[in-house]
Design a protein around this motif. Structure first.
Motif, PDB file in Angstrom:
ATOM      1  N   ALA A   1       0.852  -1.190   0.000  1.00 16.26           N
ATOM      2  CA  ALA A   1       0.000   0.000   0.000  1.00 16.26           C
ATOM      3  C   ALA A   1       0.887   1.240   0.000  1.00 16.26           C
ATOM      4  O   ALA A   1       2.079   1.179   0.322  1.00 16.26           O
ATOM      5  N   TYR A   2       0.280   2.379  -0.351  1.00 15.61           N
ATOM      6  CA  TYR A   2       1.041   3.615  -0.427  1.00 15.61           C
ATOM      7  C   TYR A   2       0.099   4.805  -0.318  1.00 15.61           C
ATOM      8  O   TYR A   2      -1.128   4.662  -0.395  1.00 15.61           O
ATOM      9  N   LEU A   3       0.674   5.990  -0.148  1.00 13.48           N
ATOM     10  CA  LEU A   3      -0.085   7.233  -0.094  1.00 13.48           C
ATOM     11  C   LEU A   3       0.013   7.917  -1.450  1.00 13.48           C
ATOM     12  O   LEU A   3       1.113   8.172  -1.949  1.00 13.48           O
ATOM     13  N   HIS A   4      -1.140   8.232  -2.032  1.00 11.21           N
ATOM     14  CA  HIS A   4      -1.191   8.802  -3.378  1.00 11.21           C
ATOM     15  C   HIS A   4      -1.666  10.255  -3.338  1.00 11.21           C
ATOM     16  O   HIS A   4      -2.644  10.592  -2.674  1.00 11.21           O
ATOM     17  N   GLY A   5      -0.936  11.110  -4.066  1.00 16.00           N
ATOM     18  CA  GLY A   5      -1.360  12.482  -4.278  1.00 16.00           C
ATOM     19  C   GLY A   5      -1.312  12.780  -5.763  1.00 16.00           C
ATOM     20  O   GLY A   5      -0.263  12.644  -6.391  1.00 16.00           O
ATOM     21  N   PRO A   6      -2.420  13.146  -6.387  1.00 12.93           N
ATOM     22  CA  PRO A   6      -2.446  13.360  -7.837  1.00 12.93           C
ATOM     23  C   PRO A   6      -1.578  14.541  -8.253  1.00 12.93           C
ATOM     24  O   PRO A   6      -1.218  15.391  -7.429  1.00 12.93           O
ATOM     25  N   SER A   7      -1.265  14.596  -9.537  1.00 15.57           N
ATOM     26  CA  SER A   7      -0.368  15.636 -10.041  1.00 15.57           C
ATOM     27  C   SER A   7      -0.930  17.036  -9.819  1.00 15.57           C
ATOM     28  O   SER A   7      -0.179  17.993  -9.647  1.00 15.57           O
ATOM     29  N   ASN A   8      -2.250  17.158  -9.820  1.00 15.42           N
ATOM     30  CA  ASN A   8      -2.878  18.476  -9.654  1.00 15.42           C
ATOM     31  C   ASN A   8      -3.318  18.739  -8.221  1.00 15.42           C
ATOM     32  O   ASN A   8      -4.183  19.573  -7.969  1.00 15.42           O
ATOM     33  N   ILE A   9      -2.735  18.036  -7.268  1.00 11.40           N
ATOM     34  CA  ILE A   9      -3.116  18.184  -5.868  1.00 11.40           C
ATOM     35  C   ILE A   9      -2.866  19.617  -5.402  1.00 11.40           C
ATOM     36  O   ILE A   9      -1.913  20.276  -5.827  1.00 11.40           O
ATOM     37  N   SER A  10      -3.734  20.119  -4.546  1.00 14.25           N
ATOM     38  CA  SER A  10      -3.601  21.471  -4.019  1.00 14.25           C
ATOM     39  C   SER A  10      -2.510  21.528  -2.954  1.00 14.25           C
ATOM     40  O   SER A  10      -2.323  20.579  -2.181  1.00 14.25           O
TER      41      SER A  10
END
Length: 296
Positions: free
Chosen positions: A69-78
Motif C-alpha cells: 500500500a502507499y499514499l497517493h497524491g495526484p499531479s494536480n493536488i492542491s
C-alpha cells in the motif's frame, strides 16, 4: 495423538500509534511509518499497490511497496492538502529522515516534509524534485557502465527503460529529536511553471538513528543487486508464533528459519542479525508467544 503438535500464529493489532519501532541495537531504535496510514485532507488517499494505477508494479525487482500500500497524491493536488501523523520518539537522538517513493522519469513530484515537536518546527525539507540526490537500485550494474553513475544520483534510466524507479531520499538530512511525541506532515508543492508534474506515490517514512549504518548500506556491494536501505524492512513485533506439543511421550523439536524473498533481485541484508530459532518442548508442554516477525 502420537506425533501431534499445534502451531498458532498471531498478527499483532495496532496500539494506536502508526509507527513501527524496530530495535537497531541495544541503544537505538528505527522508526517506520507507513505513509498510507497518515491522516489526510484534500485529495491525498491511501491506495493498494498493483491494484490501483501507481507507476511501477514489478514483482521481481525493487518496485514493491511495503505492506502492499502507499499514499497517493495526484499531479494536480492542491498545496493546501496535507497528510499528517503523530508518533512517539523512543529516545533522544539525531535521526536521518528517509522517504521511500516512486520517482517517475523526467517528472517533478515535490513535497515538503515538516517535523514539529514541543510546538516548534525542528525540520523542514523538500523531497521529490528531479534535481534531488536519491538512492537508486542496481549499484553493481551501474558500476558496469549503465546510464547513471554509482552513488547518490538525481535521476536514472536503465538500458531496459525507466521501470525500476523506487528510490530513497534523505541521506544526510537529519533532525535532532527528544524522546516523546512529535508530528510529521507531508505537503505537496507546485512552485514553478514546469511542464511535467507527476503523481506522488509515497511508500514509507523512516527515521534512522545511525547515520554510519546508512552510509555502510550505500557502499555495501552485497546490496548492489537491489535497492539499498530496503533491507531494513521487517515485520518485527507484528508476527508471533506459539507451539503446543500434544504428544504425551516424546519431545518436539521445531526449527523456525529466517524467510527470504523468492526473487534474487530482492534480497535482504538483515540488520538485526536474526538467526534461525530452535525450540524443543517436552511432552505436553507449550510455549508462550515467540516473536518471529523479525525473521521476515
Amino acid at each position: 495423538m502420537d506425533g501431534s503438535f499445534l502451531i498458532s500464529i498471531m498478527l499483532s493489532l495496532s496500539t494506536g500509534d502508526i509507527a513501527q519501532f524496530i530495535p537497531f541495537n541495544d541503544h537505538q531504535t528505527l522508526v517506520f511509518m507507513e505513509a498510507e496510514n497518515f491522516t489526510t485532507s484534500g485529495t491525498w488517499e491511501a491506495r493498494e499497490w498493483a491494484h490501483t494505477p501507481n507507476y511501477y508494479a514489478s514483482t521481481v525487482a525493487n518496485v514493491f511497496h511495503s505492506r502492499r500500500a502507499y499514499l497517493h497524491g495526484p499531479s494536480n493536488i492542491s498545496h493546501n492538502d496535507g497528510a499528517v501523523t503523530s508518533f512517539e520518539v523512543p529516545k533522544e537522538g539525531e535521526y536521518s529522515v528517509l522517504i521511500r517513493y516512486e520517482a517517475p522519469y523526467r517528472f517533478e513530484i515535490p513535497f515538503s516534509v515538516t517535523i514539529t515537536q514541543g510546538n516548534k518546527t525542528i525540520f523542514t525539507s523538500v523531497y521529490g524534485r528531479r534535481s534531488s540526490l536519491k538512492v537508486w537500485g542496481f549499484a553493481n550494474d551501474r558500476n558496469k557502465g549503465t546510464l547513471c553513475h554509482p552513488g547518490l544520483v538525481s535521476e536514472c534510466v536503465w538500458p531496459w527503460g525507466a521501470t525500476e524507479n523506487m528510490v530513497w531520499e534523505g541521506v544526510n538530512r537529519t533532525v535532532k529529536l527528544s524522546g516523546g511525541r512529535a508530528t510529521i506532515t507531508l505537503s505537496p508543492l507546485r512552485d514553478s511553471d514546469y511542464c511535467c508534474w507527476g503523481d506522488r506515490n509515497i511508500d514509507v517514512v523512516m527515521l534512522h538513528p545511525n547515520a554510519s549504518d546508512v552510509t555502510f548500506r550505500l557502499n555495501d556491494t552485497a546490496d548492489g543487486r537491489f535497492l539499498p536501505l530496503d533491507g531494513l524492512f521487517s515485520q518485527y513485533g507484528e508476527v508471533f508464533l506459539k507451539i503446543d506439543n500434544l504428544n504425551a511421550s516424546y519431545n518436539l523439536s521445531v526449527e523456525i528459519p529466517k524467510t527470504y524473498d523468492h526473487a534474487p533481485w530482492r534480497g535482504t541484508h538483515d540488520y538485526l542479525n536474526e538467526t534461525t530459532q530452535f525450540v524443543t518442548l517436552p511432552p505436553l508442554a507449550k510455549t508462550g508467544w515467540i516473536e518471529v516477525g523479525g525473521l521476515m
